[in-house]
Design a protein around this motif. Sequence first.
Motif, PDB file in Angstrom:
ATOM      1  N   ALA A 132      56.632   7.428   4.352  1.00 10.27           N
ATOM      2  CA  ALA A 132      57.264   8.127   5.471  1.00 10.27           C
ATOM      3  C   ALA A 132      57.664   7.099   6.524  1.00 10.27           C
ATOM      4  O   ALA A 132      56.925   6.152   6.797  1.00 10.27           O
ATOM      5  CB  ALA A 132      56.308   9.149   6.061  1.00 10.27           C
ATOM      6  N   ALA A 133      58.847   7.276   7.092  1.00 11.13           N
ATOM      7  CA  ALA A 133      59.350   6.333   8.091  1.00 11.13           C
ATOM      8  C   ALA A 133      60.005   7.111   9.225  1.00 11.13           C
ATOM      9  O   ALA A 133      60.668   8.121   8.984  1.00 11.13           O
ATOM     10  CB  ALA A 133      60.347   5.370   7.464  1.00 11.13           C
ATOM     11  N   PRO A 134      59.791   6.674  10.466  1.00 10.96           N
ATOM     12  CA  PRO A 134      60.403   7.352  11.615  1.00 10.96           C
ATOM     13  C   PRO A 134      61.930   7.380  11.488  1.00 10.96           C
ATOM     14  O   PRO A 134      62.527   6.442  10.931  1.00 10.96           O
ATOM     15  CB  PRO A 134      59.967   6.491  12.808  1.00 10.96           C
ATOM     16  CG  PRO A 134      58.760   5.748  12.328  1.00 10.96           C
ATOM     17  CD  PRO A 134      58.984   5.528  10.870  1.00 10.96           C
ATOM     18  N   PRO A 135      62.585   8.454  11.973  1.00  7.91           N
ATOM     19  CA  PRO A 135      61.967   9.609  12.643  1.00  7.91           C
ATOM     20  C   PRO A 135      61.480  10.690  11.690  1.00  7.91           C
ATOM     21  O   PRO A 135      60.876  11.657  12.117  1.00  7.91           O
ATOM     22  CB  PRO A 135      63.130  10.139  13.496  1.00  7.91           C
ATOM     23  CG  PRO A 135      64.341   9.815  12.705  1.00  7.91           C
ATOM     24  CD  PRO A 135      64.064   8.494  12.056  1.00  7.91           C
ATOM     25  N   GLY A 136      61.734  10.523  10.359  1.00  8.37           N
ATOM     26  CA  GLY A 136      61.256  11.514   9.407  1.00  8.37           C
ATOM     27  C   GLY A 136      61.864  11.333   8.030  1.00  8.37           C
ATOM     28  O   GLY A 136      62.047  12.290   7.289  1.00  8.37           O
ATOM     29  N   PHE A 137      62.184  10.102   7.700  1.00  7.99           N
ATOM     30  CA  PHE A 137      62.721   9.797   6.371  1.00  7.99           C
ATOM     31  C   PHE A 137      61.587   9.578   5.381  1.00  7.99           C
ATOM     32  O   PHE A 137      60.460   9.246   5.765  1.00  7.99           O
ATOM     33  CB  PHE A 137      63.575   8.523   6.412  1.00  7.99           C
ATOM     34  CG  PHE A 137      64.893   8.686   7.109  1.00  7.99           C
ATOM     35  CD1 PHE A 137      65.967   9.280   6.466  1.00  7.99           C
ATOM     36  CD2 PHE A 137      65.061   8.237   8.416  1.00  7.99           C
ATOM     37  CE1 PHE A 137      67.190   9.415   7.109  1.00  7.99           C
ATOM     38  CE2 PHE A 137      66.266   8.371   9.060  1.00  7.99           C
ATOM     39  CZ  PHE A 137      67.336   8.967   8.409  1.00  7.99           C
ATOM     40  N   VAL A 138      61.907   9.725   4.106  1.00  7.29           N
ATOM     41  CA  VAL A 138      61.032   9.279   3.029  1.00  7.29           C
ATOM     42  C   VAL A 138      61.747   8.121   2.339  1.00  7.29           C
ATOM     43  O   VAL A 138      62.831   8.300   1.773  1.00  7.29           O
ATOM     44  CB  VAL A 138      60.729  10.400   2.029  1.00  7.29           C
ATOM     45  CG1 VAL A 138      59.969   9.835   0.819  1.00  7.29           C
ATOM     46  CG2 VAL A 138      59.917  11.510   2.685  1.00  7.29           C
ATOM     47  N   ASN A 139      61.154   6.940   2.424  1.00  7.46           N
ATOM     48  CA  ASN A 139      61.727   5.760   1.780  1.00  7.46           C
ATOM     49  C   ASN A 139      61.114   5.585   0.400  1.00  7.46           C
ATOM     50  O   ASN A 139      59.886   5.609   0.247  1.00  7.46           O
ATOM     51  CB  ASN A 139      61.473   4.508   2.623  1.00  7.46           C
ATOM     52  CG  ASN A 139      62.278   4.522   3.913  1.00  7.46           C
ATOM     53  OD1 ASN A 139      63.325   5.166   3.990  1.00  7.46           O
ATOM     54  ND2 ASN A 139      61.797   3.804   4.919  1.00  7.46           N
ATOM     55  N   LEU A 140      61.975   5.430  -0.602  1.00  8.06           N
ATOM     56  CA  LEU A 140      61.516   5.340  -1.983  1.00  8.06           C
ATOM     57  C   LEU A 140      61.812   3.959  -2.558  1.00  8.06           C
ATOM     58  O   LEU A 140      62.916   3.429  -2.401  1.00  8.06           O
ATOM     59  CB  LEU A 140      62.224   6.396  -2.847  1.00  8.06           C
ATOM     60  CG  LEU A 140      62.042   7.861  -2.428  1.00  8.06           C
ATOM     61  CD1 LEU A 140      62.882   8.761  -3.307  1.00  8.06           C
ATOM     62  CD2 LEU A 140      60.573   8.257  -2.501  1.00  8.06           C
ATOM     63  N   ARG A 141      60.811   3.407  -3.211  1.00  8.74           N
ATOM     64  CA  ARG A 141      60.978   2.150  -3.951  1.00  8.74           C
ATOM     65  C   ARG A 141      60.781   2.480  -5.425  1.00  8.74           C
ATOM     66  O   ARG A 141      59.748   3.052  -5.808  1.00  8.74           O
ATOM     67  CB  ARG A 141      59.962   1.111  -3.491  1.00  8.74           C
ATOM     68  CG  ARG A 141      60.166  -0.275  -4.113  1.00  8.74           C
ATOM     69  CD  ARG A 141      59.233  -1.282  -3.464  1.00  8.74           C
ATOM     70  NE  ARG A 141      59.285  -2.590  -4.098  1.00  8.74           N
ATOM     71  CZ  ARG A 141      60.163  -3.541  -3.794  1.00  8.74           C
ATOM     72  NH1 ARG A 141      61.075  -3.300  -2.860  1.00  8.74           N
ATOM     73  NH2 ARG A 141      60.144  -4.710  -4.399  1.00  8.74           N
ATOM     74  N   LEU A 142      61.780   2.169  -6.264  1.00  6.54           N
ATOM     75  CA  LEU A 142      61.753   2.536  -7.668  1.00  6.54           C
ATOM     76  C   LEU A 142      61.137   1.428  -8.511  1.00  6.54           C
ATOM     77  O   LEU A 142      61.153   0.257  -8.138  1.00  6.54           O
ATOM     78  CB  LEU A 142      63.183   2.818  -8.153  1.00  6.54           C
ATOM     79  CG  LEU A 142      63.941   3.886  -7.354  1.00  6.54           C
ATOM     80  CD1 LEU A 142      65.358   4.047  -7.899  1.00  6.54           C
ATOM     81  CD2 LEU A 142      63.217   5.222  -7.374  1.00  6.54           C
ATOM     82  N   ARG A 143      60.614   1.827  -9.663  1.00  2.00           N
ATOM     83  CA  ARG A 143      60.005   0.860 -10.569  1.00  2.00           C
ATOM     84  C   ARG A 143      61.096   0.037 -11.265  1.00  2.00           C
ATOM     85  O   ARG A 143      62.135   0.575 -11.671  1.00  2.00           O
ATOM     86  CB  ARG A 143      59.144   1.565 -11.619  1.00  2.00           C
ATOM     87  CG  ARG A 143      57.927   2.271 -11.040  1.00  2.00           C
ATOM     88  CD  ARG A 143      56.979   2.736 -12.127  1.00  2.00           C
ATOM     89  NE  ARG A 143      55.891   3.531 -11.557  1.00  2.00           N
ATOM     90  CZ  ARG A 143      54.818   3.009 -10.974  1.00  2.00           C
ATOM     91  NH1 ARG A 143      54.678   1.690 -10.927  1.00  2.00           N
ATOM     92  NH2 ARG A 143      53.882   3.798 -10.471  1.00  2.00           N
ATOM     93  N   LEU A 144      60.831  -1.249 -11.422  1.00  2.00           N
ATOM     94  CA  LEU A 144      61.794  -2.116 -12.102  1.00  2.00           C
ATOM     95  C   LEU A 144      62.058  -1.647 -13.526  1.00  2.00           C
ATOM     96  O   LEU A 144      63.194  -1.731 -14.018  1.00  2.00           O
ATOM     97  CB  LEU A 144      61.273  -3.555 -12.103  1.00  2.00           C
ATOM     98  CG  LEU A 144      61.396  -4.322 -10.787  1.00  2.00           C
ATOM     99  CD1 LEU A 144      60.706  -5.672 -10.904  1.00  2.00           C
ATOM    100  CD2 LEU A 144      62.852  -4.510 -10.411  1.00  2.00           C
TER     101      LEU A 144
END
Length: 547
Positions: free
Chosen positions: A80-92
Amino acid sequence: MILASLKKSLLPRIASAAEQVGAQPPEKIEFQPAPAHVPADLCLPWPLSAAKQARKPPMEVAAAVCAALQSLPEIEEAKAAPPGFVNLRLRLSALAANVKAATLNPAAYGRDEGGGSRKILIEFVSANPTGPLHLASGRGATLGDALARILRRLGRQVHCEYYVNDAGGRVELLGRSIQARWDQNHGKNTEVPEKGYQGEYLKELAASAPAEAGGWTAEQWGRFAMDALLASHKEDMDAFGVKFDRWYLESELYASKLVEQTLAFLKERGMVYEKESAVWLGTAEAEGSTDDKDRVLVKSDGRPTYFLPDIAYHRDKFGRGFEELIDIWGADHHGYVPRMRAAIAALGKPPESFKPIVHQLIHLFRGKEAVKMSKRAGEFVRLKEVVDEVGRDACRFFFALRTPDSHLAFDLELAKKQSAENPVFYCQYVHARVCSIFREAAKRGSPYEDGIVNGALLSKPEERAILVKLAWFPEALRACERELSPHPLANYLLETAGLFHPFYEKCRVVDPEEPALTQARLLLCAGVRDIIREGLGLLGVCAPEEM
């Protein structure tokens, strides 16, 4: 396609998170690219809209979503990142598998399996056959043809048409204009009609007429000129790489009585009335009308205006089963948009079924110096002249780079440059360079093998950036459909080419002492090669293997 698959996986989990926080689950998922300063691959903005509905802090909603997504196999990390995003990191491994799938069937990569196969008719160029095609026609041709290619890739049923205005008073006026040129060629002082066609091209065309043409009527001259000019339009479009499914003649509408039938249909619906001996389309006061006044359909002398056959043509489009009509017009047709919207409503069709695109003017430059129109009366910059000078690829790519509603500055010198300054050369050069890498790999005994690749080896930032960008290709195509313009794809290709250069500089692709890493990096290169080739092809631009 990893993003399409991910959206399907996310929906039930986000629905569970929505229930937990008291919000309605989304009907569909939309991603955003992560900003450059954020250590993530994708951003999910849904918590921001859900928070207002749930009356909870956006970060609380984002946290609930993160908890629901952590166990998905494609996702390495959800934050979770301000102000209300969901940041996604994908698997290689997932990103590499996506590239592998794309290279196995590049021609199918990007297809929108869930988007339906709507029947769409795109009408574009449709220049009057009273003169040669000018440069602006090339912009319309690029927009229409590239959009058709992209929509077909997505899975839509697309039909392309060029509407030919070969009926009405323009035939006789064109005939009188070229007849005057014939007379001038034969020593007479006949003047071109004041409102006639003034171009010197008619003098050249008159010179090609047979000897017996001296006895032709104005209508015969008009038909001769229109046939010749229409043939030149077809040649120019063929040279520009544009194919139409049908060249629809206005005269066909009259011959098949569709114009009269359309007028009768509008009368039955109570959409027309008579005033001052003319027949009018009453739309100004109609519910949902976008026009500011009623329009004449039939003049007091009994002749139809241009508007009536246009309505008949669009009624015929719907009658042939097309659900969505896309019309691409030049800048001088901006005022025609509300009129045609009103006509579509008068036909009883939903407003959203008609989508006009008005493209703006092109300003031609040679470096910093503006290229002025020819001093000869009635002349303009012809499409063929520019294509002959800079090539079809440069024309089409430059036209595709900008949104249709923006004015376009076209620099002839830039379009001919063989350097990174020239955007089409920049993309084509990356494709050619990748092809040379595969040739070099084969020479050094490390040819690319179509087998399992260890995606975890592609761990450098430059490699991940390319993997994510290649995964975004289907989203770029969907953006073209939403915006009815190929510019998202053209800019996507530029960005992809831009990511390849730092990768090439910092990552040694072929290393016989590191066979597994070599294969992984060759897979990455294959993805770049195939996606750039496919993307350029959708824009009608070639992808050379050597430059």
